[in-house]
Design a protein around this motif. Structure first.
Motif, short mmCIF file in Angstrom:
data_model
loop_
_atom_site.label_atom_id
_atom_site.label_comp_id
_atom_site.label_asym_id
_atom_site.label_seq_id
_atom_site.Cartn_x
_atom_site.Cartn_y
_atom_site.Cartn_z
N THR A 105 45.39 27.65 -71.16
CA THR A 105 45.49 26.70 -70.05
C THR A 105 46.70 27.05 -69.20
O THR A 105 47.69 26.34 -69.19
N LYS B 206 41.59 19.48 -70.67
CA LYS B 206 40.98 20.32 -69.64
C LYS B 206 39.49 20.57 -69.88
O LYS B 206 38.78 21.01 -68.99
N ASP B 207 39.05 20.37 -71.12
CA ASP B 207 37.65 20.66 -71.45
C ASP B 207 36.76 19.42 -71.40
O ASP B 207 35.55 19.50 -71.60
N ASN C 289 37.56 28.03 -70.05
CA ASN C 289 37.91 28.12 -68.62
C ASN C 289 37.15 29.28 -67.96
O ASN C 289 36.67 29.16 -66.83
#
Ligand code: ADP
Length: 552
Positions: free
Chosen positions: A196, A445-446, A538
């Motif tokens: 990240t 973030k996921d 990502n």
């Protein structure tokens, strides 16, 4: 009034001194880059580490200088763990799976002065040697004869002043006393794997490392003792191999290092030939091992436990190890910023009488806080959610082996989030049950946000992984006109299997709230893995950025 006990600093060298005096004959076995199986003892390790400490001084290494390694798990790497930190310098473990540009970036950022590397990484070193700013000496971790025989002269020529490890050791005697200094002195440096954002340096201290090793060895943590033979698959180049090189010395366990042989067959051979009782690694490694064992109808004769962490361990893997092979999986969670240990899923007494089904449900969680780590889950306003709450939130931690700030102040003040009360935000989304078992539902973030509600991608991946035809599964958010985001499942099939989108989606029925069911499945040949063996979601999100779900 002060207590009246001895003021001995907690230094990494004290672990080696202990191992040499009290477990001197205990073995350390390594599969070497040279191709053979090498055997040594803690006594010999201590002797050679002292010689190496003298060699470092001769190379001009000063206290606090960074000394880098690009190396597999092996006895020479272990010698450097102690020689570098023990002498007051900082061991910087570099990840050899990174792109050369990243290696240059990190080596420059850390201002490494010497770089030790395994012969395997000669091409990588040749690619970076002319570009780094601070490295004064390059040392290949073998002897000169092996180097001359196995390294192409034109590649070697690209590396200025190349030294051979065994020459350095041979040139010194072992009359060396480990210096004493403040236990808060920096001991080692590891960069986050950057799943990240840009890699940031995490600078451990002697105190944090020794305290962490004490806690890691505890029965409800990694449960390590002198009778164990431990094989760390988890690399010494990332977060100190989960502390096992320190725990080994602390408890006098036999250590078995796999070198570059991380495939199922090589690992299995070592497990059996060396009587390994305990191992540790990320789920992707165990997949290879299980596939090998399954295909050849093998059994483990000595292995009793394995620690799986670094990313969520699919429950199907926990069951396969337990039911087919009698190996107890300890699910663990942590991060580079936590040295890395945070939680381990060891049973409380109350689970003894429970059904196997109930126990497996517990084992799928990431586990309970090890003493030294406190943790809490907070909602979007920062208010703590009580243990037992069904709602997930941001997971915060604190403790003496948890990062306060990144090396050179990168990323500002990581604790700013917590209103000055000193909690580190992990970036993970989790809940903690009434018994204190923490379960990661996602990385922030996921997270998939559908109609304002969270969908846990890990749950969806775990279900897919339980399907016999699925080798690997990642669940990511795909854009949706009505719900903002909906889950898209990206799947690698096991070779020779036939699986359709419809069959896999039907597999979710009854296992999850209907609205959590992925909207679509795409089959791919491979899912990108990062330098520490984790799925790079990502990259997948980038790859499927323009993907249109069938309902959209
Ligand atoms: P990076 O943060 O750069 O990926 P780390 O190796 O420090 O590198 O990874 C830490 C992260 O890995 C955690 O914050 C968490 O998201 C994930 N992780 C580690 N162990 C587990 C686990 N058992 N289950 C789920 N996620 C895990």
């Amino acid at each position: 009034m002060n207590g009246q006990m001895m003021q001995l600093p907690l230094l990494i060298s004290s672990l080696l001194v202990h191992a040499e005096r009290h477990h001197g004959e205990r073995e350390i076995v390594s599969r070497r880059v040279e191709g053979d199986i090498h055997r040594t003892t803690y006594k010999e390790l201590a002797t050679r580490a002292r010689r190496m400490a003298k060699a470092l001084a001769r190379l001009g290494v000063q206290p606090a200088d960074r000394v880098a390694t690009l190396a597999w798990n092996g006895y020479r790497h272990m010698e450097l763990y102690y020689a570098v930190s023990g002498s007051g310098a900082v061991l910087h473990t570099l990840n050899p799976r990174l792109h050369p540009d990243q290696v240059v970036y990190i080596a420059d950022h850390a201002e490494d002065s010497v770089l030790f590397f395994d012969l395997t990484f000669l091409p990588l070193v040749a690619a970076v040697a002319g570009r780094t700013k601070s490295v004064r000496h390059w040392v290949v971790m073998t002897d000169r004869a092996h180097l001359s025989k196995n390294a192409p002269a034109d590649v070697v020529a690209k590396i200025p002043n190349l030294l051979a490890y065994e020459d350095l050791v041979a040139a010194e005697d072992d009359h060396y006393a480990w210096p004493s200094f403040d236990e808060n002195t920096a001991s080692s440096l590891c960069y986050t794997s950057g799943t990240t954002g840009n890699p940031k340096g995490v600078l451990y201290s002697h105190r944090s490392t020794v305290l962490h090793a004490y806690a890691a060895a505890l029965p409800d943590a990694l449960n390590c003792g002198s009778a164990d033979a431990i094989l760390p698959v988890v690399p010494m180049f990332h977060v100190n191999a989960w502390s096992l090189p320190y725990v080994g010395c602390m408890v006098g366990a036999k250590l078995v290092f796999p070198g570059a042989g991380l495939d199922g067959k090589s690992l299995y051979e070592l497990f059996e030939s060396e009587g390994v009782t305990l191992s540790a690694g990320v789920p992707t490694v165990w997949q290879g091992l299980l596939a090998h064992v399954e295909a050849n109808n093998l059994r483990f004769s000595t292995m009793k436990r394995t620690i799986i962490g670094g990313s969520a361990c699919p429950p199907a893997m926990i069951r396969a190890f337990g039911e087919k092979y009698g190996v107890h999986v300890l699910h663990a969670w942590g991060m580079t910023e936590m040295s890395p240990l945070g939680t381990v899923c060891a049973f409380k007494g109350k689970h003894a009488g429970q059904s196997q089904q109930e126990r497996y449900a517990v084992m799928a969680k990431q586990g309970r806080a090890v003493y030294g780590v406190d943790m809490k889950v907070v909602d979007e306003n920062g208010a703590e959610l009580p243990f037992g709450s069904e709602t997930s939130g941001d997971l915060l931690v604190r403790g003496p082996w948890i990062l306060e700030k990144y090396f050179k102040g990168e990323g500002g003040d990581p604790l700013r989030y917590s209103d000055g009360d000193g909690w580190f935000p992990t970036g993970d989304v989790a809940k903690i049950d009434a018994d204190g078992y923490m379960q990661i539902t996602d990385r922030s973030k996921d997270v998939i946000k559908s109609g304002g509600e969270w969908i846990g991608s890990i749950d969806l991946e775990n279900i897919a992984m339980a399907h016999p035809a699925v080798a690997m599964a990642a669940c990511i958010a795909a854009p949706h006109p009505k719900w903002d985001e909906r889950p898209l499942l990206v799947v690698v099939k096991k070779p020779g299997t036939d699986l359709t989108r419809e069959q896999l989606l039907a597999f979710y029925e009854g296992k999850i709230a209907k609205w959590w069911t992925p909207d679509d499945v795409v089959f791919v040949d491979a899912i990108p893995l990062g330098a520490t063996g984790k799925m790079q979601k990502n990259k997948l999100r980038e790859q499927f950025r323009d993907y249109r779900l069938p309902t959209a």
